[in-house]
Write an enzyme that holds these catalytic residues in place. Structure first.
Site, PDB file in Angstrom:
ATOM      1  N   SER A 144       0.856  -1.187   0.000  1.00 11.29           N
ATOM      2  CA  SER A 144       0.000   0.000   0.000  1.00 11.29           C
ATOM      3  C   SER A 144       0.890   1.235   0.000  1.00 11.29           C
ATOM      4  O   SER A 144       2.057   1.173   0.420  1.00 11.29           O
ATOM      5  CB  SER A 144      -0.895  -0.005   1.250  1.00 11.29           C
ATOM      6  N   TYR A 157      -2.404  -1.439  10.186  1.00  7.17           N
ATOM      7  CA  TYR A 157      -2.496  -1.775   8.765  1.00  7.17           C
ATOM      8  C   TYR A 157      -1.310  -1.205   7.994  1.00  7.17           C
ATOM      9  O   TYR A 157      -0.630  -1.916   7.247  1.00  7.17           O
ATOM     10  CB  TYR A 157      -3.795  -1.249   8.180  1.00  7.17           C
TER      11      TYR A 157
END
Length: 274
Positions: A144, A157
């Protein structure tokens, strides 16, 4: 139209988190260039729906919950029962958009298991299967843009994706000059169910402007993987963001991320969708 160099590409791929979003789009991209598939996620009905869109190739389905301990090794055994896996797509993962202290530890433990432990276990199985091989083998790990900085309200995350990026880049460098290549893709916001599943946010115009479709991300990912790229950030605004972070203090980058993502918007479901 697919614009890939498919010379010496393996013929069978394992795609985790394939029931929706980027995983499903990657499965369709691979099918379009003639790669047989083993698709896995928790939901059999969703996997069946994705399999029906993957035309012209053999598709096997293995239901598995990679948020559970030892699920990765059981999945690998099932996936390789009918032949070798030449391409591994480590896509399965989830996150939540909340303060760290507002979420139960059981959810964090599951996130660590899915985003980190199961990914590493599958990577080890794949590397062990190909380290003495002479045929091309490709691993693609989904990280990400959050891998480039700390992200308040997505602390665990983003940290897990930083691990995925660093781990992938190290593996890529370890296997330079061998038939085994490892690629990491770091998407920004993507038009999937992730946002609702994570609790979402009242995103700024920058976050909305940089949003890409799952198909865009999947195409960029497969192209980079087959080209043997180390790391790729799809989308111009996402590239500029990740590059610009280099010129900020880590504290400032964290504050900017808070402004860009806004505040949690949706209720937090009990579990992610993939």
């Amino acid at each position: 139209m697919n614009t890939y160099n498919t010379i010496n590409v393996g013929r069978r791929a394992l795609v985790t988190g394939a029931s929706s979003g980027i995983g499903a789009a990657i499965a369709r991209e691979l099918a379009a260039i003639g790669i047989d598939l083993v698709l896995t996620a928790r939901r059999r009905d969703a996997l069946d729906a994705v399999a029906a869109t993957c035309k012209g190739v053999k598709v096997e389905i293995v239901t598995a919950d990679l948020g559970k301990p030892d699920a990765a090794h059981a999945l690998w055994d099932a996936a390789t029962a009918n032949g070798p896996i030449d391409i591994l797509i480590n896509n399965a993962g989830f996150g939540y958009f909340r303060r760290f202290d507002e979420v139960d530890w059981s959810r964090d433990a599951e996130l660590i298991q899915l985003n980190l432990t199961s990914l590493v276990a599958l990577a080890r199985c794949f590397v062990d299967a190909h380290k003495a091989g002479t045929a091309p083998a490709h691993m693609l790990n989904i990280a990400s843009t959050g891998a480039y900085q700390s992200v308040p309200n997505m602390a665990l995350y983003a940290a897990s994706k930083a691990f995925v990026r660093n781990f992938s880049e190290a593996l890529h460098d370890e296997h330079l000059g061998t038939p085994l290549s490892v690629t990491c893709i770091c998407p920004g916001g993507t038009e999937t169910a992730f946002h609702a599943a994570s609790g979402g946010g009242d995103y700024s115009w920058i976050a909305n402007a940089s949003m890409k479709s799952a198909e865009f991300v999947a195409h960029a990912a497969i192209r980079a993987m087959l080209s043997g790229k180390r790391t790729i950030v799809p989308g111009l605004l996402n590239k500029l963001t990740c590059f610009g972070v280099r010129f900020m203090s880590r504290r400032l980058a964290s504050r900017v991320a808070t402004q860009v993502l806004g505040k949690p918007r949706f209720a937090l479901p009990t579990r992610s969708l993939t």
